[in-house]
Design an enzyme around this catalytic site. Sequence first.
Site, PDB file in Angstrom:
ATOM      1  N   HIS A   1       0.827  -1.203   0.000  1.00 17.14           N
ATOM      2  CA  HIS A   1       0.000   0.000   0.000  1.00 17.14           C
ATOM      3  C   HIS A   1       0.863   1.256   0.000  1.00 17.14           C
ATOM      4  O   HIS A   1       0.635   2.198  -0.748  1.00 17.14           O
ATOM      5  CB  HIS A   1      -0.907  -0.041   1.233  1.00 17.14           C
ATOM      6  CG  HIS A   1      -1.912   1.041   1.242  1.00 17.14           C
ATOM      7  ND1 HIS A   1      -2.206   1.762   2.350  1.00 17.14           N
ATOM      8  CD2 HIS A   1      -2.675   1.541   0.257  1.00 17.14           C
ATOM      9  CE1 HIS A   1      -3.110   2.661   2.061  1.00 17.14           C
ATOM     10  NE2 HIS A   1      -3.416   2.543   0.792  1.00 17.14           N
TER      11      HIS A   1
ATOM     12  N   GLU B   1      -3.657 -13.863 -14.568  1.00 14.89           N
ATOM     13  CA  GLU B   1      -2.612 -13.732 -13.545  1.00 14.89           C
ATOM     14  C   GLU B   1      -2.071 -15.094 -13.132  1.00 14.89           C
ATOM     15  O   GLU B   1      -0.985 -15.205 -12.586  1.00 14.89           O
ATOM     16  CB  GLU B   1      -3.180 -13.064 -12.285  1.00 14.89           C
ATOM     17  CG  GLU B   1      -3.784 -11.708 -12.528  1.00 14.89           C
ATOM     18  CD  GLU B   1      -4.190 -11.036 -11.233  1.00 14.89           C
ATOM     19  OE1 GLU B   1      -3.450 -10.160 -10.772  1.00 14.89           O
ATOM     20  OE2 GLU B   1      -5.253 -11.384 -10.683  1.00 14.89           O
TER      21      GLU B   1
ATOM     22  N   ASP C   1       1.423 -10.597 -10.990  1.00 19.52           N
ATOM     23  CA  ASP C   1       1.176 -11.930 -10.447  1.00 19.52           C
ATOM     24  C   ASP C   1       1.567 -13.021 -11.435  1.00 19.52           C
ATOM     25  O   ASP C   1       2.096 -14.057 -11.041  1.00 19.52           O
ATOM     26  CB  ASP C   1      -0.294 -12.070 -10.045  1.00 19.52           C
ATOM     27  CG  ASP C   1      -0.533 -11.487  -8.666  1.00 19.52           C
ATOM     28  OD1 ASP C   1       0.300 -11.729  -7.777  1.00 19.52           O
ATOM     29  OD2 ASP C   1      -1.537 -10.771  -8.483  1.00 19.52           O
TER      30      ASP C   1
ATOM     31  N   CYS D   1      -2.198  -4.762 -17.535  1.00 17.98           N
ATOM     32  CA  CYS D   1      -2.322  -3.765 -16.470  1.00 17.98           C
ATOM     33  C   CYS D   1      -1.309  -3.977 -15.352  1.00 17.98           C
ATOM     34  O   CYS D   1      -1.360  -3.316 -14.324  1.00 17.98           O
ATOM     35  CB  CYS D   1      -3.736  -3.751 -15.897  1.00 17.98           C
ATOM     36  SG  CYS D   1      -4.191  -5.298 -15.117  1.00 17.98           S
TER      37      CYS D   1
HETATM   38  C1  PEP Z   1      -1.037  -7.821 -11.406  1.00 18.03           C
HETATM   39  O1  PEP Z   1      -0.997  -8.831 -10.707  1.00 18.03           O
HETATM   40  O2  PEP Z   1      -0.301  -7.628 -12.393  1.00 18.03           O
HETATM   41  C2  PEP Z   1      -1.996  -6.743 -11.086  1.00 18.03           C
HETATM   42  C3  PEP Z   1      -2.149  -5.728 -11.879  1.00 18.03           C
HETATM   43  O3  PEP Z   1      -2.667  -6.856  -9.899  1.00 18.03           O
HETATM   44  P1  PEP Z   1      -2.045  -6.487  -8.468  1.00 18.03           P
HETATM   45  O4  PEP Z   1      -0.704  -5.875  -8.695  1.00 18.03           O
HETATM   46  O5  PEP Z   1      -2.996  -5.553  -7.817  1.00 18.03           O
HETATM   47  O6  PEP Z   1      -1.983  -7.817  -7.816  1.00 18.03           O
HETATM   48 MG    MG Z   2      -2.569  -9.230  -9.292  1.00 10.24          MG
END
Ligand code: PEP
Ligand code: MG
Length: 757
Positions: A362, A603, A627, A674
């Site tokens: 965070h 992921e 991930d 993303c």
């Molecule tokens: C990811 O896993 O790439 C993702 C965008 O989700 P987070 O980083 O929130 O796990």
């Molecule tokens: Mg993720």
Amino acid sequence: MLDMLRRIVQEVNSAPDLRKALDVMAKRVRDAMGTEVCSIYLLDESGQRYVLMATEGLNTEAIGKVSLGLTEGLIGQVGQREEPLNLEDAFQHPKFIYLEETGEDPFHAFLGAPVIHHGKVLGVLVVQQRDMRRFDQSEEAFLVTISAQLSAVVAHARATGDLAAVDTHAAPLPAFFDGLAGSSGAGIGQAVLLYPPADLNSVPDRLADDANAEIALLDRALIRARAEVRALAERAGKSLGKEEQALFEVYLRMLDRHALAAEVVEKIREGNWVQGALRMVVDEHVRNFEMMDDAYLRERAADVRDLGRRVLAHLQSDDRKQQEFPEECILLGEEITTPMLMEVPREVIKGIATTRGSRNSHMAIVARAMGIPTVVGAQTLPLKQMDGREIIVDGFRGRVIANASAELKHQFEQIIREEATLLAGLEKLRDLPATTEDGKRIPLMVNTGLMTDIMRSIERGAEGVGLYRTEIPFMVRDRFPSEEEQRIIYREQLQAFAPNPVTMRTLDVGGDKPLPYFPIEEDNPFLGWRGIRMTLDHPEIFLVQIRAMLKASEGLDNLRIMLPMVTSVMEAEEALHLIHRAHAEVQNEGINVAAPPVGVMVEVPAVVYQTRAFAQRVDFLSIGTNDLTQYLLAVDRNNRQVADLYNSFHPAVLHAVMSVIEQAHEEGVEVSVCGEMAGDPAAALMLMAMGVDALSMNASNLLKVKSAIRRFKITSARKLLSEIMAMDNAEVISAYVDLQLEKAGLGDLLGHRRPVV
Ligand code: PEP
Ligand code: MG
């Protein structure tokens, strides 16, 4: 043996400096093993010679003077072989070198163990004895164990410059503390340690200008602490036995101005501020109690600690003066929570460094949203010693630097200036499309979570939200937000970006994203109950969230819903079913909203092999490379120890991403990226060459990525992609892509991987 080890380690760890720590270690090891000599040799700053740093039994005059080269003598032999050397008669060994100054003539038996920290030899620990005999296995094991403990002390001392100070012929060298790049950029400033209240361990030493004023603070705190203990004793009253009541008496006596407090006053007179002095005295007493053989007395350590905490709490509550911050400061802390951060004026914060946390914690997300250069997870950073010093935060590389030479500091000042110029120059790109020189266009979206992200994203010309991490508003509360509370938060996002799409991800807690009010205890949280797995088990949470999203989109119709951590088509189907149900419920309430497109995040590697099956069921896919990389490479994305293995340019990751894009397109479904990869200019170009339909990234990186796209040709990107897809080594791929982009004149955008030192 274990008890002895524990005591030695405690004593060594509490030594005020490295020299004392080494002396204690040599003495205690010699006594514990019943040998005649124990000596410690450490590599000097140049890393070329082992210098005798402490000895019990040899001539102490030789300390700091006698040294051996890397391959010289038995010491060199132990260091080179990186294993213990156990000799009945050292004189007979071909490598033996006689060091006259040490006076080691009479000692035949030799046992040396390397001092190794994180795979690097730092020195050698040696015991010697007159008699010709081989040390037995348990002695060897003991020395190896103690040497492993010593390694942490030495590494720590080396990092803080302590070693340079005791090393007779070395000037302090820059100290580097590696962590993870939390938010890019570099910053220089005076370190200010932020620590949680009433936590003695985290109190730093600080020089006090006015000892009398500090003593007055102590007196006031003591009066209050005594009143508190008396009140406690009264309240506990008769329900306590004699023994417990006596304990309160002991407490009160300890709080007397002549007992513990007298020692604190002494430390204040020596120059420390009251909180630091209190910590020192309490630590000392706690240690003494802990070293006692009697179990009952050992338990008393907890009482002293408790008293210390009480006095500290009063000192801190008395510390009403507004904390003053230097004009340019670097905030340090084990963890820095959002409320702690908000107490510091934004304009003075030049950087942040924490010992815990990860790129995606965070804290890092907030720092990125605020554009503050940040290093997280710098585990070896000695927070208390750094307090007040000038330090550099290198958020490109994930490093904290102390004792920087003028030259190094100058280099960083230059980087900071270049970065500011670069960012100022990029602002003009805000309203221009992300189109390559040869006409290929790609939408650039943002990842959001905090309210502040909205402003920064719009300022940078984001074309929508590719990932809204809904867990963030959940994390900053002390209970699940209600449907109406969620609707208001979501509405703000949807409205700010309308008519552009906003992709809202359903709650993705678990893993490294715990909710304080919904603890999930697991041995292996990243492979556990996270994301969609948790919300499908709690349809009441899921349905409330979906309804809030749908209601928030009324009249805007720019909502897209995305599902995290999906592993099997069953999960997607079940979620789709719940979304349809929520939609019907909302319609029944008379709120007319369109059914939003629903997508799945890629992921989990399983999805890579089933992309077509997923593409047939949903409206879009988005690859979460953070991930996906962690699961494909089996590398915990938060673990500092294996951070070097985490690389999204690993051929397996590249081939997986490529395969997902191809399969999705065969099914006529759009796919975006993303994860952090999308915000890396070099990786973004490669993803674009793979044919990805949109990129979603942190607002801070958006203009850099746009600039890279606008200064490159898609044909060149495709050629480069075909070259790297034939390579089999992640490091080579990263270096090759950087080189090619540098050749194409994009070197200014690659600061994040530019090796500074
Ligand atoms: C990811 O896993 O790439 C993702 C965008 O989700 P987070 O980083 O929130 O796990
Ligand atoms: Mg993720």
